[in-house]
Design an enzyme around this catalytic site. Structure first.
Site, PDB file in Angstrom:
ATOM      1  N   GLU A  50       0.821  -1.213   0.000  1.00  0.00           N
ATOM      2  CA  GLU A  50       0.000   0.000   0.000  1.00  0.00           C
ATOM      3  C   GLU A  50       0.854   1.263   0.000  1.00  0.00           C
ATOM      4  O   GLU A  50       0.522   2.238  -0.677  1.00  0.00           O
ATOM      5  CB  GLU A  50      -0.950   0.004   1.196  1.00  0.00           C
ATOM      6  CG  GLU A  50      -2.039  -1.074   1.136  1.00  0.00           C
ATOM      7  CD  GLU A  50      -2.935  -0.940  -0.086  1.00  0.00           C
ATOM      8  OE1 GLU A  50      -2.970   0.132  -0.707  1.00  0.00           O
ATOM      9  OE2 GLU A  50      -3.609  -1.933  -0.421  1.00  0.00           O
ATOM     10  N   TYR A 133      -6.259   6.688   3.902  1.00  0.00           N
ATOM     11  CA  TYR A 133      -6.439   5.593   2.952  1.00  0.00           C
ATOM     12  C   TYR A 133      -5.682   4.343   3.388  1.00  0.00           C
ATOM     13  O   TYR A 133      -6.249   3.256   3.486  1.00  0.00           O
ATOM     14  CB  TYR A 133      -5.994   5.993   1.534  1.00  0.00           C
ATOM     15  CG  TYR A 133      -5.774   4.760   0.693  1.00  0.00           C
ATOM     16  CD1 TYR A 133      -6.854   4.060   0.182  1.00  0.00           C
ATOM     17  CD2 TYR A 133      -4.490   4.242   0.506  1.00  0.00           C
ATOM     18  CE1 TYR A 133      -6.670   2.880  -0.514  1.00  0.00           C
ATOM     19  CE2 TYR A 133      -4.302   3.063  -0.190  1.00  0.00           C
ATOM     20  CZ  TYR A 133      -5.391   2.388  -0.703  1.00  0.00           C
ATOM     21  OH  TYR A 133      -5.221   1.212  -1.366  1.00  0.00           O
ATOM     22  N   ASP A 151      -9.926   5.698  -1.996  1.00  0.00           N
ATOM     23  CA  ASP A 151      -8.788   6.267  -2.705  1.00  0.00           C
ATOM     24  C   ASP A 151      -9.324   7.074  -3.884  1.00  0.00           C
ATOM     25  O   ASP A 151     -10.530   7.293  -3.997  1.00  0.00           O
ATOM     26  CB  ASP A 151      -7.825   5.161  -3.166  1.00  0.00           C
ATOM     27  CG  ASP A 151      -8.409   4.362  -4.309  1.00  0.00           C
ATOM     28  OD1 ASP A 151      -9.663   4.352  -4.468  1.00  0.00           O
ATOM     29  OD2 ASP A 151      -7.638   3.755  -5.064  1.00  0.00           O
ATOM     30  N   CYS A 205     -13.990   2.344 -14.694  1.00  0.00           N
ATOM     31  CA  CYS A 205     -14.436   3.718 -14.434  1.00  0.00           C
ATOM     32  C   CYS A 205     -13.208   4.606 -14.284  1.00  0.00           C
ATOM     33  O   CYS A 205     -12.993   5.252 -13.267  1.00  0.00           O
ATOM     34  CB  CYS A 205     -15.287   3.748 -13.167  1.00  0.00           C
ATOM     35  SG  CYS A 205     -16.266   5.259 -12.959  1.00  0.00           S
ATOM     36  N   CYS A 212     -17.617   2.557 -20.157  1.00  0.00           N
ATOM     37  CA  CYS A 212     -18.956   2.305 -19.629  1.00  0.00           C
ATOM     38  C   CYS A 212     -19.599   1.024 -20.178  1.00  0.00           C
ATOM     39  O   CYS A 212     -20.301   0.339 -19.431  1.00  0.00           O
ATOM     40  CB  CYS A 212     -19.843   3.514 -19.884  1.00  0.00           C
ATOM     41  SG  CYS A 212     -19.269   5.008 -19.034  1.00  0.00           S
ATOM     42  N   CYS A 215     -19.041  -1.763 -17.893  1.00  0.00           N
ATOM     43  CA  CYS A 215     -19.331  -1.544 -16.474  1.00  0.00           C
ATOM     44  C   CYS A 215     -20.530  -2.370 -16.012  1.00  0.00           C
ATOM     45  O   CYS A 215     -21.594  -2.334 -16.631  1.00  0.00           O
ATOM     46  CB  CYS A 215     -19.600  -0.060 -16.222  1.00  0.00           C
ATOM     47  SG  CYS A 215     -19.956   0.289 -14.486  1.00  0.00           S
ATOM     48  N   CYS A 221     -25.983   3.919 -13.046  1.00  0.00           N
ATOM     49  CA  CYS A 221     -25.010   4.987 -12.812  1.00  0.00           C
ATOM     50  C   CYS A 221     -25.667   6.350 -12.986  1.00  0.00           C
ATOM     51  O   CYS A 221     -26.185   6.676 -14.055  1.00  0.00           O
ATOM     52  CB  CYS A 221     -23.836   4.850 -13.784  1.00  0.00           C
ATOM     53  SG  CYS A 221     -22.639   6.205 -13.668  1.00  0.00           S
TER      54      CYS A 221
END
Length: 303
Positions: A50, A133, A151, A205, A212, A215, A221
């Site tokens: 991370e 985060y 994030d 995204c 899209c 998605c 959305c």
DNA sequence: GACGCGTGGTT
DNA sequence: TAACCAAGCGT
């Protein structure tokens, strides 16, 4: 993917499963096979990943992460290492202060937490280099705790999916409650959801040209339903790099990383013509603890 | 809240 | 090709 709940009753109003559940299902088939996601990856290895992933792309992190967890499999092992070695091993991931902070975090974990990376968010946030985060990511991905994780990817997904806006707003306290409201009830699925939303933002995204058609929640959305309106407001300022102190610092440190031992100031002169800026950057590296000056005036990575 | 902090791939 | 972009943090 054939029989969604409710679709077998032809007269019933469709009642799609919650978007959070849909995103978790999508993740099962779309997730990248990243090494730090392997089952059994311990919280220390997750913390290392991370921190490395803060502002650095996955592709560049992967080989360095493998080397780090091989060399320093525990916080105590990194805590015992010299800053110079840690800075060298960081290589060209960028923002090398992260390497120093990760080492300092390893020392804190060793001293304050008996060598075990804590699962508690507040305790994690108290570690150097661990912010909002990263603390939640380690608690969630490293320890399997149910945590909202936000994030830049998640902020963008929420901005579009929930708020109908083209771009993510700056980080806000409400980001955590926004995403928590979408998480599945089941704790194990909520943990998957946290990583799944990030993955959706990273693969589908995306910031530039969102995909899209690929998605899983395109039909729910808010941004698409509003006709995919363009971003309103001032365009985000992209930070300059050429000519900045950041560039000069990077060049100076690159010389020191590659040097066998201390180098004289003359050896650093070729990396930047402007002596004033060069001196300022060298001084800031000294202040940051990324560079050390020897008794005879030469420069080196800090032992 | 704005700014500084590395590096390199993509468009 | 210059601009954009990439799992933030600390001050």
């Amino acid at each position: 993917m054939s029989a969604l709940p409710g679709t077998d009753r032809s007269t019933a109003v469709p009642s799609p499963e919650p978007v959070g559940e849909t995103i978790v299902d999508w993740y099962a088939g779309a997730a990248r096979d990243l090494p730090w996601r392997a089952p059994g990856t311990d919280p220390w290895a997750v913390l290392v990943s991370e921190v490395m992933l803060q502002q650095t792309p996955v592709a560049r992190v992967e080989p360095v992460w493998r080397e780090w967890v091989r060399r320093w499999p525990t916080p105590a092992s990194l805590a015992a290492e010299s800053p110079a070695e840690v800075i060298r091993a960081w290589g060209k991931l960028g923002y090398p202060r992260r390497a120093l902070r990760l080492r300092e975090a390893a020392i804190a974990v060793t001293e304050r937490h008996d060598g075990r990376v804590p699962a508690d968010v507040a305790e994690l946030e108290a570690l150097p280099g661990v912010g909002t985060y990263t603390a939640r990511a380690v608690s969630c991905f490293g320890h399997g705790r149910r945590q909202p994780v936000v994030d830049t990817n998640v902020r963008r997904v929420v901005a579009r999916l929930v708020h109908g806006r083209a771009e993510a707003a700056p980080a806000r306290a409400t980001d955590l409650t926004d995403i928590a409201a979408l998480a599945p009830d089941d704790d194990a699925r909520a943990v998957r959801f946290s990583v799944a939303v990030m993955e959706l933002g990273a693969l589908v995204c995306v910031a530039g040209a969102p995909r899209c058609p690929a998605c899983p929640v395109r039909d729910r959305c808010a941004w698409r339903l509003a006709g995919s309106p363009a971003h309103e407001g001032p365009p985000r300022r992209v930070q300059k790099f050429a000519g900045t102190d950041r560039q000069v610092r990077g060049r100076l440190l690159d010389v020191l990383r590659g040097a066998d031992g201390p180098v004289p100031a003359d050896a650093l002169a070729p990396v930047w013509d402007d002596p004033v800026q060069r001196a300022r950057c060298l001084d800031s590296l000294l202040v940051d603890g990324l560079v050390e000056q020897t008794a005879d005036g030469r420069f080196t990575l800090p032992g």
